[in-house]
Design a protein around this motif. Sequence first.
Motif, PDB file in Angstrom:
ATOM      1  N   ALA A   1     -57.034 -28.308  80.106  1.00  0.00           N
ATOM      2  CA  ALA A   1     -56.365 -29.597  80.287  1.00  0.00           C
ATOM      3  C   ALA A   1     -56.712 -30.566  79.153  1.00  0.00           C
ATOM      4  O   ALA A   1     -55.840 -31.302  78.666  1.00  0.00           O
ATOM      5  CB  ALA A   1     -56.744 -30.201  81.636  1.00  0.00           C
ATOM      6  N   GLU A   2     -57.960 -30.579  78.719  1.00  0.00           N
ATOM      7  CA  GLU A   2     -58.373 -31.466  77.626  1.00  0.00           C
ATOM      8  C   GLU A   2     -57.717 -31.045  76.313  1.00  0.00           C
ATOM      9  O   GLU A   2     -57.266 -31.892  75.537  1.00  0.00           O
ATOM     10  CB  GLU A   2     -59.898 -31.474  77.487  1.00  0.00           C
ATOM     11  CG  GLU A   2     -60.423 -32.436  76.454  1.00  0.00           C
ATOM     12  CD  GLU A   2     -60.139 -33.902  76.766  1.00  0.00           C
ATOM     13  OE1 GLU A   2     -60.347 -34.736  75.859  1.00  0.00           O
ATOM     14  OE2 GLU A   2     -59.701 -34.232  77.880  1.00  0.00           O
ATOM     15  N   ALA A   3     -57.630 -29.748  76.052  1.00  0.00           N
ATOM     16  CA  ALA A   3     -56.958 -29.261  74.841  1.00  0.00           C
ATOM     17  C   ALA A   3     -55.483 -29.647  74.866  1.00  0.00           C
ATOM     18  O   ALA A   3     -54.929 -30.085  73.852  1.00  0.00           O
ATOM     19  CB  ALA A   3     -57.118 -27.755  74.723  1.00  0.00           C
ATOM     20  N   GLN A   4     -54.843 -29.518  76.019  1.00  0.00           N
ATOM     21  CA  GLN A   4     -53.438 -29.905  76.146  1.00  0.00           C
ATOM     22  C   GLN A   4     -53.265 -31.410  75.911  1.00  0.00           C
ATOM     23  O   GLN A   4     -52.320 -31.838  75.258  1.00  0.00           O
ATOM     24  CB  GLN A   4     -52.902 -29.536  77.528  1.00  0.00           C
ATOM     25  CG  GLN A   4     -52.710 -28.063  77.719  1.00  0.00           C
ATOM     26  CD  GLN A   4     -52.257 -27.730  79.135  1.00  0.00           C
ATOM     27  OE1 GLN A   4     -52.497 -28.479  80.079  1.00  0.00           O
ATOM     28  NE2 GLN A   4     -51.598 -26.598  79.274  1.00  0.00           N
ATOM     29  N   ARG A   5     -54.181 -32.194  76.444  1.00  0.00           N
ATOM     30  CA  ARG A   5     -54.099 -33.648  76.271  1.00  0.00           C
ATOM     31  C   ARG A   5     -54.233 -34.035  74.797  1.00  0.00           C
ATOM     32  O   ARG A   5     -53.449 -34.824  74.269  1.00  0.00           O
ATOM     33  CB  ARG A   5     -55.192 -34.343  77.082  1.00  0.00           C
ATOM     34  CG  ARG A   5     -55.098 -35.874  77.040  1.00  0.00           C
ATOM     35  CD  ARG A   5     -56.321 -36.524  77.638  1.00  0.00           C
ATOM     36  NE  ARG A   5     -57.506 -36.351  76.814  1.00  0.00           N
ATOM     37  CZ  ARG A   5     -57.776 -37.050  75.703  1.00  0.00           C
ATOM     38  NH1 ARG A   5     -56.921 -37.956  75.261  1.00  0.00           N
ATOM     39  NH2 ARG A   5     -58.892 -36.851  75.031  1.00  0.00           N
ATOM     40  N   ILE A   6     -55.208 -33.437  74.110  1.00  0.00           N
ATOM     41  CA  ILE A   6     -55.450 -33.779  72.704  1.00  0.00           C
ATOM     42  C   ILE A   6     -54.282 -33.337  71.828  1.00  0.00           C
ATOM     43  O   ILE A   6     -53.811 -34.094  70.983  1.00  0.00           O
ATOM     44  CB  ILE A   6     -56.780 -33.182  72.222  1.00  0.00           C
ATOM     45  CG1 ILE A   6     -57.944 -33.885  72.935  1.00  0.00           C
ATOM     46  CG2 ILE A   6     -56.922 -33.308  70.711  1.00  0.00           C
ATOM     47  CD1 ILE A   6     -59.296 -33.245  72.704  1.00  0.00           C
ATOM     48  N   CYS A   7     -53.804 -32.115  72.007  1.00  0.00           N
ATOM     49  CA  CYS A   7     -52.657 -31.638  71.223  1.00  0.00           C
ATOM     50  C   CYS A   7     -51.410 -32.462  71.547  1.00  0.00           C
ATOM     51  O   CYS A   7     -50.580 -32.712  70.671  1.00  0.00           O
ATOM     52  CB  CYS A   7     -52.398 -30.163  71.492  1.00  0.00           C
ATOM     53  SG  CYS A   7     -53.637 -29.059  70.786  1.00  0.00           S
ATOM     54  N   GLY A   8     -51.281 -32.874  72.804  1.00  0.00           N
ATOM     55  CA  GLY A   8     -50.132 -33.667  73.229  1.00  0.00           C
ATOM     56  C   GLY A   8     -50.028 -35.005  72.527  1.00  0.00           C
ATOM     57  O   GLY A   8     -48.941 -35.566  72.416  1.00  0.00           O
ATOM     58  N   THR A   9     -51.141 -35.535  72.023  1.00  0.00           N
ATOM     59  CA  THR A   9     -51.096 -36.813  71.304  1.00  0.00           C
ATOM     60  C   THR A   9     -50.307 -36.689  70.003  1.00  0.00           C
ATOM     61  O   THR A   9     -49.870 -37.695  69.452  1.00  0.00           O
ATOM     62  CB  THR A   9     -52.508 -37.345  70.989  1.00  0.00           C
ATOM     63  OG1 THR A   9     -53.188 -36.409  70.146  1.00  0.00           O
ATOM     64  CG2 THR A   9     -53.304 -37.577  72.268  1.00  0.00           C
ATOM     65  N   GLN A  10     -50.126 -35.448  69.515  1.00  0.00           N
ATOM     66  CA  GLN A  10     -49.341 -35.194  68.301  1.00  0.00           C
ATOM     67  C   GLN A  10     -47.980 -34.583  68.626  1.00  0.00           C
ATOM     68  O   GLN A  10     -47.274 -34.145  67.727  1.00  0.00           O
ATOM     69  CB  GLN A  10     -50.091 -34.228  67.385  1.00  0.00           C
ATOM     70  CG  GLN A  10     -51.417 -34.709  66.904  1.00  0.00           C
ATOM     71  CD  GLN A  10     -52.046 -33.667  66.015  1.00  0.00           C
ATOM     72  OE1 GLN A  10     -51.452 -33.239  65.035  1.00  0.00           O
ATOM     73  NE2 GLN A  10     -53.236 -33.241  66.366  1.00  0.00           N
ATOM     74  N   GLY A  11     -47.648 -34.480  69.914  1.00  0.00           N
ATOM     75  CA  GLY A  11     -46.401 -33.858  70.318  1.00  0.00           C
ATOM     76  C   GLY A  11     -46.448 -32.341  70.259  1.00  0.00           C
ATOM     77  O   GLY A  11     -45.420 -31.685  70.182  1.00  0.00           O
ATOM     78  N   LEU A  12     -47.662 -31.770  70.277  1.00  0.00           N
ATOM     79  CA  LEU A  12     -47.841 -30.322  70.204  1.00  0.00           C
ATOM     80  C   LEU A  12     -48.390 -29.793  71.523  1.00  0.00           C
ATOM     81  O   LEU A  12     -48.765 -30.557  72.397  1.00  0.00           O
ATOM     82  CB  LEU A  12     -48.797 -29.969  69.057  1.00  0.00           C
ATOM     83  CG  LEU A  12     -48.353 -30.414  67.662  1.00  0.00           C
ATOM     84  CD1 LEU A  12     -49.464 -30.178  66.647  1.00  0.00           C
ATOM     85  CD2 LEU A  12     -47.086 -29.694  67.247  1.00  0.00           C
ATOM     86  N   LYS A  13     -48.461 -28.468  71.637  1.00  0.00           N
ATOM     87  CA  LYS A  13     -48.992 -27.821  72.834  1.00  0.00           C
ATOM     88  C   LYS A  13     -50.215 -27.001  72.452  1.00  0.00           C
ATOM     89  O   LYS A  13     -50.285 -26.439  71.366  1.00  0.00           O
ATOM     90  CB  LYS A  13     -47.940 -26.908  73.454  1.00  0.00           C
ATOM     91  CG  LYS A  13     -46.703 -27.661  73.891  1.00  0.00           C
ATOM     92  CD  LYS A  13     -45.660 -26.709  74.399  1.00  0.00           C
ATOM     93  CE  LYS A  13     -44.398 -27.477  74.748  1.00  0.00           C
ATOM     94  NZ  LYS A  13     -43.319 -26.587  75.156  1.00  0.00           N
TER      95      LYS A  13
END
Length: 102
Positions: A42-54
């Motif tokens: 979940a934390e990896a998804q949140r961090i990548c999501g800040t750049q519009g990535l998965k």
Amino acid sequence: MRKLLFLAFALSACAPTVVTEYNGDSIRIQSNSSKPPGLAVAEAQRICGTQGLKAEYASTFSHQSTLTYSHLFLCLTSTKPNLGLPQTVSGAPNYLESTATL
């Protein structure tokens, strides 16, 4: 200074889940589990999501000296099914990993 650095390293070894490295393309998350816990995913998804990535799981490295594991996640535009996680690992935090239940 050495004592402070050693203390920070020792405390991070006791932490259940902590982000230890991020460079924009990948994230390394340390945990006490050989399989990436749902909280790490979940934390990896949140961090990548800040750049519009998965976030997609790539690998796990074992630190024998500290008995911890580093899970590598890549930030990609599209991911494999189940985020590249092994079949036995879920991408969602379980009941005990959720901060709402602590």
